[in-house]
Scaffold this active site. Structure first.
Site, mmCIF file in Angstrom:
data_model
loop_
_atom_site.group_PDB
_atom_site.id
_atom_site.type_symbol
_atom_site.label_atom_id
_atom_site.label_comp_id
_atom_site.label_asym_id
_atom_site.label_seq_id
_atom_site.Cartn_x
_atom_site.Cartn_y
_atom_site.Cartn_z
ATOM 1 N N CYS A 51 38.719 43.813 22.837
ATOM 2 C CA CYS A 51 38.952 45.208 23.222
ATOM 3 C C CYS A 51 39.912 45.880 22.250
ATOM 4 O O CYS A 51 39.563 46.116 21.109
ATOM 5 C CB CYS A 51 39.455 45.256 24.676
ATOM 6 S SG CYS A 51 39.265 46.878 25.427
ATOM 7 N N HIS A 61 35.640 41.620 27.888
ATOM 8 C CA HIS A 61 36.793 40.752 28.173
ATOM 9 C C HIS A 61 36.330 39.451 28.812
ATOM 10 O O HIS A 61 36.180 39.398 30.041
ATOM 11 C CB HIS A 61 37.713 41.440 29.187
ATOM 12 C CG HIS A 61 38.428 42.636 28.674
ATOM 13 N ND1 HIS A 61 39.687 42.577 28.140
ATOM 14 C CD2 HIS A 61 38.069 43.943 28.621
ATOM 15 C CE1 HIS A 61 40.080 43.794 27.782
ATOM 16 N NE2 HIS A 61 39.106 44.636 28.063
ATOM 17 N N GLU A 74 38.173 36.980 29.326
ATOM 18 C CA GLU A 74 39.305 36.446 30.103
ATOM 19 C C GLU A 74 39.335 37.000 31.525
ATOM 20 O O GLU A 74 40.056 36.499 32.370
ATOM 21 C CB GLU A 74 40.626 36.713 29.374
ATOM 22 C CG GLU A 74 41.200 38.113 29.487
ATOM 23 C CD GLU A 74 40.596 39.116 28.501
ATOM 24 O OE1 GLU A 74 39.563 38.802 27.870
ATOM 25 O OE2 GLU A 74 41.153 40.226 28.377
#
Lengths: 730, 80, 227
Positions: free
Chosen positions: C85, C201, C203
């Site tokens: 990002c 993302h 994560e």
């Protein structure tokens, strides 16, 4: 410049108030002192119209660590963890400049929370706009949503829930209420009460500019001929600086150097310094030349009244200044020792080596005005009689389609997709659910939060409406399997000087109090916003309630999407068929009078606790509370979320089918249970004397209501999802 | 006719971007930067040959859309 | 395996990234932007967030911070450098990756799940990955990848496209493009494929109570490839 009565009036004070100031000081105040009084004595800071009534709210409970009166309320969630939370309004600024108004609203409420030592873990909001047809609505909505997102997203705190409504009473006064939850260890909570004499008073954060200085006072051209240039300026939010301020404050809080800390919100340096001194029964002395300023030639008056954002005031332990400064230097923030605590019990200001103000603290706080304003009781309206005639030409399918695309019921994805709702990696229920849920990082616990309001009910009968909002909040928490703990309230009303508006306030507060007391769901923080009126037209009374609950093991949370074909669907709670004030009556039948649905607190509590027990025993697969649009809209939403259908049983109800499916009787839930658990569930419900109806069972995709009515899930999805997108992107 | 206009934040309105850009420049060794304020630049091509009329149009556009007069000022800086 | 996550002022996915890396076996260190030395690392991550408030241009000021010289040196010597990002935006601003990330096509911040299809798995990031289409989460305002024709030619010639936005079944079409990125580009490699910039993302997708679990597949595969 000489202060006189006229200048005091321009500051929003009235004649008796000005007279009282002169008496308290035993002299005429100077302009700086007058500014300070006007800021401390205005409605926003002094709660002069509301204090009397707010006193009656229940604010204590076994799990309440801190009730109203601090920057935010604090509740105990076990294992030395605590949740700090509050809701606050930013209505007027958001109408003038929607992006910045909403953004700074979010910034302000987050500061309230991290001032207490808590790291913000979730944001919510309650936003209300005028009629969709009103020419300003679209731009205001767009600006507010982008402002909320712009600030919250940048800080990196997920926005996990909210509420949006449209009503023409907000045409000239939109409402923007922002709520934040933070997580803190019980022994690391920070308060605003100063203690000890000769302790350094520190200013940290952004520089002070002429932002938001009291409009009325600046408009009089007495200060300077160049009044145009000095016009009160809109506060601009700087989320980046707030993020740095958040990290820097939390870093400083790890140590033990802070005695007291307070954010500079409304009335900036004035209210923060006075609050600290007042709570500590101390005095405070400030050297205004030391305040970091953005503009040159700022006067003491401007410095004291500036509402520049992203600033904090801290009282430190002696000898800790250097260590503290190091932290703020690391984060590139201003740090300045601007004064000290004293035992004078006065606020004393110096500028260019001259004393420019001296006011006893208690005159500003304890002696601030409190009014018992005239108020008018609202009579309970008479019920409408509904007969077959009313429903003659209606088809259930058409009604449902229309309700699902109603602005106040339709899916709000267009809004919440613009909010980062997953950052921090703990969001396990996102916006669009009964409650938003975040895990307590690194534990099995999770915190659920919801924000609700029902202006239509409150307008029809404030006392019932006030109770209803609290109950709705409680139900939204129970529906996800959370134990309700406490609430925060944001009380948005019209002009308190009018007896009808004041009556709405008094009775809504009374209702909130009754319900929260009965449900053991105390009020731990809140905010009042009066004067939401334009050209004599006030908003509908809109108390917004933010509820917070705890889930001990997040794996046991409940979501609202139907889970499995053939599972049984029950309605918990009795359906009486009250249509008055329902969306169905107002939008389909065009009947807008009548009382809101009754609140029976005994049933509310009994039904809720029983549902929670069923959830604890793992007997419930999905749940959803019944609110706007009644049973039919509730099950449609559960179907839509799951992309599944339902077949309703033939009802043997005594009331009409429309009344059964669309009434908004309170205290009800839809729950899904497995067939082989039905017996056990029935026994539990009977044992607790909870009324239930067997509504039907889950299908693969169609919604079959009766022999004549079969709806496809795809069509319902379409009616639910398209209105807002179409409206905004058109 | 091409009109150039700039829109900047009003003098007393906080400019968070300008502030952070200034800090970054300082970090890169540009020590003598006193202040930076950021704005927007517009080139507006109007179908109009009269300079005065064209500028008036542009001014109207600034007032009505390009600038948010609550927090921003604008200036027509040229036309050709 | 050692990893380092760089924290810039305004980073806000640094903790999430560290949590994910640790979960899948990395020994992670947080590195402050004002440091000059990188700890010994097998993987360096530029996390998501709003470094310097996204002011001026996203990633522009972070790309001038003190630590960046060491990061560039690390990457140029073949070290694995991952930008998620805002990290991707920083990578384009440092010119370690070509192109630029513009404002989303509809000028809106977008936070939702998307599907991406892996285009090139001959690298440390995606080799042997067990799924070709991953459901990941995006949350950005400037993810609209853009580059010149010359740059695009080079990107294609070197097979630098890492992932495309696509449908659940892997169709790479306009209607599955959330932000207007050229060719539905969601992630990009450098020529050598040791640097990866990605808008989604992973994560945020590391357990099934969150938005999904395909992020776990990404991290597990990555550490397996590094062992």
């Amino acid at each position: 410049m000489e202060v006189n009565e006229n200048i005091a009036l321009e500051h929003g004070l009235n004649k008796p108030e000005y007279k009282k100031i002169c008496e308290l000081l035993k002299r005429t105040p100077n302009i700086t002192e007058l500014g300070i009084f006007s800021a401390m004595w205005n409605e926003h800071c002094s709660y002069k119209s509301s204090r009397l009534h707010l006193k009656n709210l229940p604010t204590k409970g076994k799990k309440v660590i801190q009730g109203p009166g601090e920057n935010a309320g604090v509740i105990d969630i076990g294992d030395d963890d605590a949740i700090v939370f509050k809701i606050e309004s930013h209505n007027h600024p958001s109408f003038i400049e929607p992006y910045q108004g909403a953004a700074t609203g979010v910034g302000g409420i987050m500061r309230d929370v991290f001032t207490m030592g808590a790291r913000p873990i979730a944001n919510l909001n309650s936003i209300h706009f005028g009629s969709p047809q009103h020419k300003k609505t679209k731009n205001l909505l767009r600006g507010v949503v982008q402002g909320i997102g712009g600030y919250g997203n940048c800080i990196g705190v997920p926005t996990i829930g909210g509420q949006t409504s449209f009503d023409e009473s907000y045409n000239g006064n939109i409402l923007v209420n922002a709520m934040t939850l933070g997580l803190v260890k019980k022994n690391k909570i920070f308060y605003s009460k100063a203690a000890g004499v000769n302790k350094p008073v520190i200013y940290v954060g952004s520089k002070t500019g002429r932002d938001g200085i009291h409009g009325a006072s600046m408009a009089s051209a007495v200060f300077d001929e160049k009044i145009e240039e000095k016009k009160p300026t809109v506060q601009v939010g700087d989320p980046f600086t707030e993020k740095l301020l958040l990290e820097a404050c939390l870093e400083l809080m790890e140590g033990d150097s802070i005695i007291s800390i307070q954010d500079m919100g409304a009335a900036g340096l004035t209210s923060s310094s006075i609050e600290m001194a007042s709570k500590g029964k101390l005095g405070i002395e400030l050297n205004l030349n030391k305040v970091p300023c953005r503009e040159s030639n700022m006067t003491p008056y401007e410095i004291m009244l500036s509402e520049s954002q992203e600033r904090m005031l801290i009282v430190l332990e002696n000898g800790k200044e250097k260590d503290a400064k190091k932290i703020f230097d690391k984060w590139n923030l201003d740090f300045s020792i601007i004064g000290k605590t004293t035992n004078s019990k006065k606020i004393e200001l110096f500028y260019d080596d001259k004393k420019v103000a001296e006011i006893p603290v208690d005159t500003l706080v304890e002696n601030s005005p409190m009014y018992d304003r005239k108020w008018k009781k609202t009579k309970l309206p008479k019920k409408n009689k509904f007969s077959k005639e009313n429903f003659k030409n209606l088809k259930i399918g058409n009604v449902l389609t229309k309700l699902l695309s109603n602005p106040n019921i339709c899916n709000k994805e267009w809004i919440w997709e613009q909010y980062d709702h997953t950052v921090m990696g703990d969001t396990i229920q996102k916006p669009g659910s009964d409650s938003g849920i975040v895990r307590v990082h690194g534990t099995d616990k999770a915190v659920a939060a919801t924000v609700d309001s029902s202006a239509v009910y409150c307008f029809a009968h404030p006392l019932t409406g006030g109770k209803q909002v609290v109950c709705e909040s409680w139900r939204n928490l129970i529906s996800v399997g959370a134990e309700p703990i406490a609430i925060t309230n944001c009380l948005n009303f019209g002009n308190p000087e009018k007896d009808t508006n004041m009556g709405e306030f008094v009775e809504c507060v009374q209702g909130i109090g009754e319900a929260s007391k009965y449900l053991n769901f105390p009020v731990v923080s809140g905010n009042v916003s009066f004067y939401n009126e334009t050209k004599d037209k006030g908003i509908k009374p809109t108390p917004a309630i933010g509820g917070v609950g705890l889930i001990k093991n997040f794996k046991n949370m409940i979501t609202m999407d139907f889970k499995k074909v053939d599972n049984i669907v029950l309605v918990i709670g009795k359906t009486e068929g009250s249509l008055d004030q329902s969306v169905f009556a107002r939008e389909i039948l065009n009947i807008k009078n009548g009382p809101p649905p009754e609140i029976n607190l005994f049933n509310e509590k009994n039904n809720g606790e029983t549902v929670l027990n069923l959830i604890k025993k793992k007997l419930i697969m999905s749940a959803h509370d019944i609110s706007l649009g009644g049973i039919m809209v509730a099950i449609a939403k559960m179907c839509i979320k799951a992309k599944k259908g339902i077949k309703l049983k033939k009802t043997n109800q005594l009331i009409n089918q429309f009344q059964y499916l669309f009434s908004e009787d309170q205290g009800r839930y839809i729950v899904e249970i497995e067939k082989d658990k039905f017996q056990e569930v029935k026994e539990m419900l009977n044992k607790s004397s909870v009324h239930y109806d067997e509504l039907g069972h889950i299908l693969d995709k169609d919604i079959i209501i009766d022999d004549k009515t079969k709806l496809s899930i795809d069509d319902l999805v379409k009616s639910n999802y398209t209105w807002l997108k179409g409206y905004m992107d058109k | 006719m091409k009109i150039s206009a700039i829109v900047t934040l009003k003098k007393d309105v906080l400019d968070p971007q300008g502030k952070v850009v200034q800090q970054a420049l300082k970090g890169m060794g540009f020590d003598n930067v006193k202040e930076i304020r950021q704005g927007k630049y517009f080139e507006i091509d109007v179908d109009e040959n009269d300079k005065k009329k064209a500028e008036k149009k542009a001014e109207e556009m600034c007032k009505k859309l390009l600038a948010n007069l609550v927090i921003e000022d604008f200036k027509i800086i040229g036309s050709q | 395996m050692n990893s380092s996550v760089i924290i810039f002022p305004g980073s806000n996915c640094d903790r999430d990234m560290a949590v994910a890396l640790k979960k899948f076996g990395f020994k992670n260190k947080m590195v402050w932007h004002n440091d000059t030395e990188l700890p010994k690392s097998d993987l360096v991550v530029l996390p998501g967030g709003f470094s310097y408030g996204d002011y001026l241009r996203c990633g522009s000021m972070a790309s001038k911070s003190k630590i960046i010289d060491s990061v560039i040196k690390f990457a140029k010597s073949g070290g694995l450098l991952l930008g998620i990002c805002n990290g991707f935006q920083i990578l384009t601003e440092t010119e370690l990756l070509p192109g630029v990330l513009l404002k989303n096509k509809y000028s809106k911040f977008i936070c939702k799940n998307v599907f991406v299809k892996i285009n090139n798995s001959e690298n440390k990031y995606f080799k042997n990955i067990k799924k070709n289409i991953l459901e990941l989460h995006i949350a950005h305002n400037e993810g609209n990848f853009f580059c010149s024709n010359d740059q695009m030619k080079e990107i294609n010639d070197n097979n630098q496209i890492a992932v495309h936005y696509c449908s659940q079944n892997g169709e790479i079409e306009d209607s599955f493009n959330p932000n207007g990125a050229i060719k539905n580009i969601a992630g990009l490699f450098n020529k050598e494929k040791n640097i990866l910039g990605m808008m989604p993302h992973p994560e945020r997708m590391i357990d099934n109570y969150l938005s999904g679990e395909d992020g776990s597949i990404f991290f597990q595969n990555l550490i397996n490839n590094l062992k």
